[in-house]
Write a protein that holds these residues in place. Sequence first.
Motif, PDB file in Angstrom:
ATOM      1  N   LEU A   1       0.804  -1.209   0.000  1.00 36.84           N
ATOM      2  CA  LEU A   1       0.000   0.000   0.000  1.00 36.84           C
ATOM      3  C   LEU A   1       0.843   1.267   0.000  1.00 36.84           C
ATOM      4  CD1 LEU A   1      -2.788  -1.084   2.541  1.00 36.84           C
ATOM      5  CD2 LEU A   1      -2.851  -1.118   0.037  1.00 36.84           C
ATOM      6  N   LYS A   2       1.985   1.230   0.662  1.00 36.32           N
ATOM      7  CA  LYS A   2       2.818   2.427   0.759  1.00 36.32           C
ATOM      8  C   LYS A   2       3.778   2.562  -0.419  1.00 36.32           C
ATOM      9  CE  LYS A   2       2.694   2.783   5.809  1.00 36.32           C
ATOM     10  NZ  LYS A   2       3.516   2.846   7.054  1.00 36.32           N
ATOM     11  N   HIS A   3       4.307   1.436  -0.874  1.00 37.96           N
ATOM     12  CA  HIS A   3       5.296   1.484  -1.950  1.00 37.96           C
ATOM     13  C   HIS A   3       5.135   0.276  -2.850  1.00 37.96           C
ATOM     14  CE1 HIS A   3       8.984   2.290  -4.114  1.00 37.96           C
ATOM     15  NE2 HIS A   3       9.419   1.077  -3.826  1.00 37.96           N
ATOM     16  N   ILE A   4       4.567   0.470  -4.029  1.00 39.07           N
ATOM     17  CA  ILE A   4       4.380  -0.620  -4.980  1.00 39.07           C
ATOM     18  C   ILE A   4       5.712  -0.938  -5.659  1.00 39.07           C
ATOM     19  CG2 ILE A   4       3.216  -1.347  -7.091  1.00 39.07           C
ATOM     20  CD1 ILE A   4       0.891   0.412  -6.341  1.00 39.07           C
ATOM     21  N   PRO A   5       6.143  -2.202  -5.658  1.00 35.20           N
ATOM     22  CA  PRO A   5       7.421  -2.564  -6.283  1.00 35.20           C
ATOM     23  C   PRO A   5       7.453  -2.190  -7.763  1.00 35.20           C
ATOM     24  CG  PRO A   5       6.552  -4.369  -4.985  1.00 35.20           C
ATOM     25  CD  PRO A   5       5.456  -3.356  -5.079  1.00 35.20           C
ATOM     26  N   SER A   6       8.610  -1.831  -8.236  1.00 37.81           N
ATOM     27  CA  SER A   6       8.804  -1.524  -9.651  1.00 37.81           C
ATOM     28  C   SER A   6       9.387  -2.749 -10.357  1.00 37.81           C
ATOM     29  CB  SER A   6       9.749  -0.328  -9.801  1.00 37.81           C
ATOM     30  OG  SER A   6      10.989  -0.610  -9.174  1.00 37.81           O
ATOM     31  N   ASN A   7       9.723  -2.594 -11.610  1.00 38.99           N
ATOM     32  CA  ASN A   7      10.385  -3.647 -12.381  1.00 38.99           C
ATOM     33  C   ASN A   7       9.625  -4.975 -12.312  1.00 38.99           C
ATOM     34  OD1 ASN A   7      12.387  -4.585 -14.093  1.00 38.99           O
ATOM     35  ND2 ASN A   7      13.780  -5.166 -12.438  1.00 38.99           N
ATOM     36  N   ILE A   8       8.315  -4.915 -12.508  1.00 36.50           N
ATOM     37  CA  ILE A   8       7.480  -6.118 -12.473  1.00 36.50           C
ATOM     38  C   ILE A   8       7.534  -6.805 -13.840  1.00 36.50           C
ATOM     39  CG2 ILE A   8       5.154  -7.006 -12.153  1.00 36.50           C
ATOM     40  CD1 ILE A   8       4.612  -4.603 -10.323  1.00 36.50           C
ATOM     41  N   THR A   9       7.836  -8.088 -13.826  1.00 36.31           N
ATOM     42  CA  THR A   9       7.977  -8.831 -15.079  1.00 36.31           C
ATOM     43  C   THR A   9       7.657 -10.301 -14.854  1.00 36.31           C
ATOM     44  OG1 THR A   9       9.492  -9.263 -16.939  1.00 36.31           O
ATOM     45  CG2 THR A   9      10.420  -9.378 -14.724  1.00 36.31           C
ATOM     46  N   THR A  10       7.565 -11.052 -15.926  1.00 35.50           N
ATOM     47  CA  THR A  10       7.383 -12.498 -15.814  1.00 35.50           C
ATOM     48  C   THR A  10       8.494 -13.203 -16.573  1.00 35.50           C
ATOM     49  OG1 THR A  10       5.979 -12.657 -17.791  1.00 35.50           O
ATOM     50  CG2 THR A  10       4.870 -12.322 -15.667  1.00 35.50           C
ATOM     51  N   ILE A  11       8.730 -14.421 -16.176  1.00 37.39           N
ATOM     52  CA  ILE A  11       9.628 -15.290 -16.922  1.00 37.39           C
ATOM     53  C   ILE A  11       8.873 -16.588 -17.175  1.00 37.39           C
ATOM     54  CG2 ILE A  11      10.718 -16.006 -14.744  1.00 37.39           C
ATOM     55  CD1 ILE A  11      13.214 -16.693 -16.360  1.00 37.39           C
ATOM     56  N   GLN A  12       8.828 -17.006 -18.442  1.00 39.06           N
ATOM     57  CA  GLN A  12       8.077 -18.213 -18.764  1.00 39.06           C
ATOM     58  C   GLN A  12       8.746 -19.074 -19.834  1.00 39.06           C
ATOM     59  OE1 GLN A  12       4.690 -15.751 -20.420  1.00 39.06           O
ATOM     60  NE2 GLN A  12       4.627 -17.438 -21.889  1.00 39.06           N
ATOM     61  N   ASP A  13       9.910 -18.675 -20.301  1.00 38.47           N
ATOM     62  CA  ASP A  13      10.605 -19.448 -21.323  1.00 38.47           C
ATOM     63  C   ASP A  13      11.740 -20.211 -20.667  1.00 38.47           C
ATOM     64  OD1 ASP A  13      11.686 -20.527 -23.556  1.00 38.47           O
ATOM     65  OD2 ASP A  13      12.042 -18.650 -24.605  1.00 38.47           O
ATOM     66  N   PHE A  14      11.502 -21.507 -20.419  1.00 38.88           N
ATOM     67  CA  PHE A  14      12.497 -22.346 -19.749  1.00 38.88           C
ATOM     68  C   PHE A  14      13.018 -23.438 -20.662  1.00 38.88           C
ATOM     69  CE2 PHE A  14       8.883 -21.529 -16.733  1.00 38.88           C
ATOM     70  CZ  PHE A  14       9.390 -20.330 -16.260  1.00 38.88           C
TER      71      PHE A  14
END
Length: 206
Positions: free
Chosen positions: A165-178
């Motif tokens: 609520l106070k600080h939303i994390p940045s650099n949000i991403t997914t990894i799905q190619d394994f």
Amino acid sequence: MSLLKRLLNPIYKKTEAKTKSSELPEHSTYYPEQKLPVDEKFTFNFKSNGGKFLYCENWEEIKEAFDNILLENDWYEQDVFCFNEMLSEKFDGFNLNFVKNTNSTFFLTTCESLVAKNGSILLSSNQIKEKKLSEFPFSIVVFATTSQIVETISEGLRIIKNQSLKHIPSNITTIQDFDTEKEKEKDFMSYGSSTKNLYLLLLEDL
């Protein structure tokens, strides 16, 4: 989640015999496609992406599976890139050097969510700071719990927002190619990511 245990076939321990095909109900094209439970859907899509899945019921099994990963890859006495102090403490005693240097043998981390719809791992700056996935070691070991499985990326993002609520994390991403032998289409969340050799240590907590 006992059903999940029966569905999985961890590569490092014996499991119950698979159900014979003759015991399964016949599928007809005239019936609507059955909607898989979210845990089954994640398992199927994650493994289809090339991920290595290890389901564990407690920390003793987690440590045993982790030890087998090290043995399989000859990763003892190696540098391990790890931001998470909880993980470095839990896996202390495996003759590893925990460092904060991307030039390491593998990356050990937690995650935000496990996304069933595409079998991906949702990460944020809580796990990877402001670095790009391409900067990380080729091999990654992710620790997660069954309660982190969500249906969609949107649901995972909503959880991140509610927990921050106070600080939303940045650099949000997914990894799905394994899978290093196949090129997969990437959505906007995984654009620019690179193929990784990924192990998932999944702890039952439901």
